[in-house]
Design a protein around this motif. Structure first.
Motif, mmCIF file in Angstrom:
data_model
loop_
_atom_site.group_PDB
_atom_site.id
_atom_site.type_symbol
_atom_site.label_atom_id
_atom_site.label_comp_id
_atom_site.label_asym_id
_atom_site.label_seq_id
_atom_site.Cartn_x
_atom_site.Cartn_y
_atom_site.Cartn_z
ATOM 1 N N PRO A 3 41.799 60.191 35.762
ATOM 2 C CA PRO A 3 42.612 59.052 36.083
ATOM 3 C C PRO A 3 42.185 57.918 35.201
ATOM 4 N N PRO A 4 43.228 56.913 35.380
ATOM 5 C CA PRO A 4 43.268 55.669 34.663
ATOM 6 C C PRO A 4 42.348 54.738 35.617
ATOM 7 N N PHE A 5 41.754 53.656 34.743
ATOM 8 C CA PHE A 5 40.974 52.623 35.505
ATOM 9 C C PHE A 5 41.933 51.586 35.631
ATOM 10 N N ILE A 6 42.158 51.025 36.810
ATOM 11 C CA ILE A 6 42.975 50.048 36.945
ATOM 12 C C ILE A 6 42.361 48.652 37.614
ATOM 13 N N PHE A 7 42.584 47.700 37.205
ATOM 14 C CA PHE A 7 41.900 46.626 37.644
ATOM 15 C C PHE A 7 43.109 45.460 37.819
ATOM 16 N N ILE A 8 42.820 44.627 39.056
ATOM 17 C CA ILE A 8 43.692 43.904 39.463
ATOM 18 C C ILE A 8 43.072 42.511 40.029
ATOM 19 N N ALA A 9 43.322 41.330 39.511
ATOM 20 C CA ALA A 9 42.582 40.123 39.547
ATOM 21 C C ALA A 9 43.570 39.008 39.967
ATOM 22 N N THR A 10 43.582 38.544 41.512
ATOM 23 C CA THR A 10 44.618 37.313 41.784
ATOM 24 C C THR A 10 43.651 36.023 41.916
ATOM 25 N N ASN A 11 44.423 35.156 40.997
ATOM 26 C CA ASN A 11 43.673 33.860 40.909
ATOM 27 C C ASN A 11 44.411 32.870 41.386
ATOM 28 N N ARG A 12 44.008 31.995 42.223
ATOM 29 C CA ARG A 12 44.734 30.605 42.468
ATOM 30 C C ARG A 12 44.809 29.589 41.420
ATOM 31 N N LEU A 13 46.043 29.304 40.906
ATOM 32 C CA LEU A 13 46.225 28.234 39.861
ATOM 33 C C LEU A 13 45.590 26.729 40.511
ATOM 34 N N SER A 47 53.047 34.524 41.657
ATOM 35 C CA SER A 47 53.561 34.636 42.816
ATOM 36 C C SER A 47 54.826 33.768 42.902
ATOM 37 N N ASP A 48 55.521 34.132 43.921
ATOM 38 C CA ASP A 48 57.020 33.471 43.814
ATOM 39 C C ASP A 48 56.773 32.021 44.370
ATOM 40 N N ASP A 49 55.710 31.528 44.976
ATOM 41 C CA ASP A 49 55.598 29.920 45.166
ATOM 42 C C ASP A 49 54.922 29.234 44.059
ATOM 43 N N GLY A 50 54.495 30.006 42.904
ATOM 44 C CA GLY A 50 53.821 29.610 41.735
ATOM 45 C C GLY A 50 52.542 29.040 41.849
ATOM 46 N N THR A 51 51.779 29.444 43.208
ATOM 47 C CA THR A 51 50.294 29.095 43.245
ATOM 48 C C THR A 51 49.281 29.962 42.931
ATOM 49 N N GLU A 52 49.559 31.259 42.564
ATOM 50 C CA GLU A 52 48.731 32.256 42.079
ATOM 51 C C GLU A 52 49.184 33.219 41.048
ATOM 52 N N VAL A 53 48.418 33.647 40.207
ATOM 53 C CA VAL A 53 48.843 34.822 39.096
ATOM 54 C C VAL A 53 47.795 35.870 39.313
ATOM 55 N N SER A 54 48.519 36.978 39.078
ATOM 56 C CA SER A 54 47.671 38.328 39.180
ATOM 57 C C SER A 54 47.716 39.126 37.661
ATOM 58 N N VAL A 55 46.664 39.406 37.467
ATOM 59 C CA VAL A 55 46.453 40.219 36.178
ATOM 60 C C VAL A 55 46.356 41.706 36.612
ATOM 61 N N VAL A 56 47.103 42.570 35.791
ATOM 62 C CA VAL A 56 46.964 43.895 36.117
ATOM 63 C C VAL A 56 46.729 44.561 34.853
ATOM 64 N N GLN A 57 45.576 45.422 34.726
ATOM 65 C CA GLN A 57 44.993 46.017 33.531
ATOM 66 C C GLN A 57 45.046 47.512 33.951
ATOM 67 N N VAL A 58 45.345 48.290 32.765
ATOM 68 C CA VAL A 58 45.506 49.633 33.129
ATOM 69 C C VAL A 58 44.536 50.178 31.670
ATOM 70 N N HIS A 59 43.391 50.963 32.107
ATOM 71 C CA HIS A 59 42.533 51.063 31.107
ATOM 72 C C HIS A 59 42.357 52.653 31.200
ATOM 73 N N PRO A 60 42.142 53.395 29.985
ATOM 74 C CA PRO A 60 41.708 54.966 30.175
ATOM 75 C C PRO A 60 40.756 55.231 30.811
ATOM 76 N N ASP A 61 39.723 54.347 31.114
ATOM 77 C CA ASP A 61 38.434 54.631 31.736
ATOM 78 C C ASP A 61 37.684 53.298 31.910
ATOM 79 N N ALA A 62 36.457 53.215 32.654
ATOM 80 C CA ALA A 62 35.787 52.191 32.956
ATOM 81 C C ALA A 62 35.047 51.544 31.653
ATOM 82 N N ALA A 63 34.898 52.468 30.823
ATOM 83 C CA ALA A 63 34.247 52.096 29.506
ATOM 84 C C ALA A 63 35.266 51.154 28.802
#
Length: 142
Positions: A3-13, A47-63
């Motif tokens: 399965p893919p390795f998926i990473f999501i980070a949400t950051n407050r601007l 985000s709809d209110d413009g205060t946060e961004v989320s980065v979504v990454q899909v990798h083939p594996d953790a490496a």
């Protein structure tokens, strides 16, 4: 198939930083696309209110994620320093290595919850897909 390795980070601007974030993301995306052919997907959402961004990454594996952090880490930290106030949360889907967990703890900072969803129960990843309009005439229940 692994399965893919998926990473999501949400950051407050930082206050008032959304326009700068909009300006900086295209260059970062172009750099990643040109230098990381193994990466399946890299997307940033606001985000709809413009205060946060989320980065979504899909990798083939953790490496692949480890390679990504080595390639883009310094550049991303500098860019984020301009626009990001703090990491709000981190989600990982797949089996992270000890190195990945250490990287995430260092990047996110103290007090940020890192949620790991390690067991993959099933699913699939398409390398290309058709639009729902294209599928409407061929889909059926079996």
């Amino acid at each position: 198939m692994t399965p893919p390795f998926i990473f999501i980070a949400t950051n407050r601007l930082k206050p008032g930083a959304l326009d700068r974030e909009r300006e900086r993301v295209p260059d970062l995306v172009a750099f990643i696309e040109a230098n990381e052919p193994q990466l399946i997907a890299f997307n940033e959402y606001v985000s709809d209110d413009g205060t946060e961004v989320s980065v979504v990454q899909v990798h083939p594996d953790a490496a692949s994620f480890e390679r990504h952090m080595g390639i883009v880490g310094k550049r991303a930290r500098a860019a984020y320093a301009e626009t990001v106030e703090a990491t709000v949360r981190v989600q990982v889907f797949g089996q992270p290595t000890e190195t990945v967990i250490a990287m995430l703890r260092q990047q996110a900072g103290g007090g940020v919850e890192i949620l790991v969803n390690g067991e993959h129960l099933g699913g699939f990843t398409r390398s290309s897909a058709t639009t729902s309009r294209d599928d409407a005439t061929t889909s059926r229940d079996d």
